[in-house]
Design an enzyme around this catalytic site. Structure first.
Site: not given
Ligand SMILES: Cc1ncc(COP(=O)(O)O)c(C=O)c1O
Length: 373
Positions: A184
């Site tokens: 990110k």
């Molecule tokens: C659109 C979206 N929502 C939620 C998430 C979830 O984040 P995490 O991987 O930190 O749990 C991601 C992760 O890439 C994402 O791209």
């Protein structure tokens, strides 16, 4: 291969090591150290929000936000089908049902013209996802939410520092949720945050994140509700604070990457870019393209293989939620038509997109694509 170009590497060129070292040296390595609250303050302020609740990843940030809103079994939550599965999982964790809406062909975000058709008496919320860091049409989404009395939770997992009508994503709705996974624009390794301007929702997030220990009472180990341990450690928050100090710089790097790719490739027949939403600033988390094989002369998969043979890493775009067996088995309606999402999944992919990518690396990627035609 020394000149291999990975799809995304974190950029950690600020105070990360200094702050983590301080956390280790002082022994504050769990969730009680000062960096958690400093990171919450710095990042929520960066988003234009009064409150931030740091958690251990973006998926649980979304879950926590829905819990704070009281979403539960029997409720429906509208989400784009073209998203990462975390958006849907978070709804399932509450016992509610995700309901899918196709993507817009230009912006790849939820198609705002299709949302109202999916609203029923059970609908409680909409989760717009700012896909690839491209803010959704929040004016239209807010109009719909107001008309039908729905909550909005932004999935801003990919959109740190993006803007819509001059306001940062995450601050455009009831609650905004971020991921700080290593790819990110701002990272803590693993991590997430819920941001809000609503004190009551903030307190609910804080309460449920920490096992439902009472917020203002002594820890007598008596709990009134079922809570979660979604706490972020001080070590992760130390990295997050250092990253937030560089947020605008890193945002600039990602935007510059996107401008360069566009310059090189937008005139090449068969290469299609995501369009920015009107009145918005996309932060171009991942530079993605869709291949029209007839015009380009090769399929997406042939191009991916060609890039791999030249030491360039890529990733496929998400598969739509209507294609997920897990969600079908859960009881989601998966039989509808989602042609735009299918088109993106079957023909699109990410190019290398790290904040620290050099101009010569971008030139190499672009020229390798151009030479393949
Ligand atoms: C659109 C979206 N929502 C939620 C998430 C979830 O984040 P995490 O991987 O930190 O749990 C991601 C992760 O890439 C994402 O791209």
């Amino acid at each position: 291969m020394s000149d291999f170009i990975p799809v995304c590497e974190p950029l950690l060129e600020g105070n990360e090591l200094k702050y983590v070292t301080e956390a280790v040296e002082t022994g504050w390595i769990s969730s009680s150290g000062k960096y958690v609250s400093e990171f919450e303050k710095a990042f929520s302020e960066y988003c234009g929000c009064k409150y931030g609740v740091a958690v251990c990843n973006g998926t649980v940030a979304l879950h926590l936000a829905l819990v704070a809103l009281g979403i539960g079994p029997g409720d429906e939550v509208i989400i784009p089908t073209f998203t990462m599965i975390a958006t849907a999982y978070a709804v399932c964790y509450t016992g509610a049902t995700p309901v899918f809406v196709d993507a817009d062909k230009n912006t790849w975000n939820i198609d705002v013209n299709l949302i109202e058709k999916k609203i029923t008496s059970k609908t409680k919320a909409i989760i717009p996802v700012h896909i690839m860091g491209n803010p959704c049409n929040m004016t239209k989404i807010k109009d719909i939410a107001n008309k039908h009395n729905l909550f909005i939770v932004e999935d801003a997992a990919e959109a740190h520092g993006a803007e819509y009508n001059g306001q940062k994503t995450g601050s455009l709705s009831d609650l905004g949720c971020f991921s700080f996974f290593a790819n990110k624009n701002i990272t803590t390794g693993e991590g997430g945050m819920v941001v809000t301007n609503n004190k009551d929702l903030y307190e609910k997030c804080k309460y449920h994140k920490n096992m439902c220990f009472p917020l203002d009472a002594p820890r007598n180990y008596l709990h009134d509700d079922i809570g979660f341990n979604y706490r972020m450690s001080n070590l992760h928050a130390a990295i997050g604070l250092a990253q937030t100090e560089c947020a605008d710089k890193y945002r600039g790097y990602r935007i510059k990457n996107a401008e360069l790719y566009y310059e090189y490739l937008h005139k090449i027949p068969g290469i299609i870019f995501q369009s920015d939403e009107i009145n918005s600033l996309s932060v171009h988390w991942m530079n993605s393209i869709v291949i029209d094989a007839n015009l380009f002369g090769h399929t997406r998969d042939e191009l991916i293989k060609h890039l791999k043979d030249h030491g360039i890493d890529t990733r496929l775009l998400f598969n739509g939620m209507h294609r997920q067996k897990a969600l079908f088995d859960y009881g989601c309606e998966c039989t509808g038509e989602y042609p735009v999402s299918d088109w993106l999944s079957d023909n699109g992919f990410y190019l290398p997109s790290a904040s620290g990518l050099s101009e010569s690396q971008i030139a190499k990627v672009a020229n390798t694509i151009i030479a393949f035609r």
